[in-house]
Design a protein around this motif. Structure first.
Motif: not given
Ligand SMILES: [Zn+2]
Length: 134
Positions: A7, A45-46, A49, A51-52, A54
């Motif tokens: 993604k 990354r968390r 957040k 989202t791209k 993933s």
């Protein structure tokens, strides 16, 4: 899998490629191993957040265990759809088991406790019969 199907890269490609994107340094992090760097990358990354992005950078042992458990459940449902529809059978101990798991149930702590309790009751009954207490 080509990295271009991820993604993040799809989004970059749809928005003009790397020439149209900025990459920013979030933190300089001292570490000794690649694994430590991946753990820290996963933290950010968390935190953001992302989202791209993933794909996890790092997975803990507990996360791997949980993932494998869920994965195996899905595989079992796909491979053995009828097997999962088997009804549970009641056991004399008060528990239930699927026919394929009978041997496992018979060795379970609950069932073994029931067997011991039943044997103790039989011994008491035999003792009472021998001393005429019934
Ligand atoms: Zn049982």
């Amino acid at each position: 899998m080509s990295k271009h199907k991820i993604k993040l890269y799809t989004t970059i490609n749809l928005n003009g490629g790397w020439d149209c994107c900025d990459m920013a340094l979030i933190e300089e992090f001292d570490c000794e191993t690649k694994r430590q760097a991946e753990c820290r990358e996963e933290f950010w990354r968390r935190e953001y957040k992302a989202t791209k992005n993933s794909r996890k950078c790092h997975t803990t042992a507990d996360e791997k265990k949980e993932y494998n458990k869920e994965f195996n459940k899905k595989v079992n449902i796909i491979k053995n759809p009828l097997r999962n529809l088997q009804p549970s059978e009641p056991c004399e101990c008060g528990g239930h088991y699927k026919h394929r798991n009978k041997a496992i149930h018979l060795r379970s702590q609950n069932h073994q406790n029931y067997i011991i309790k039943k044997q103790n009751e039989n011994i008491k009954l035999i003792l009472c019969e021998n001393i005429n207490c019934i």
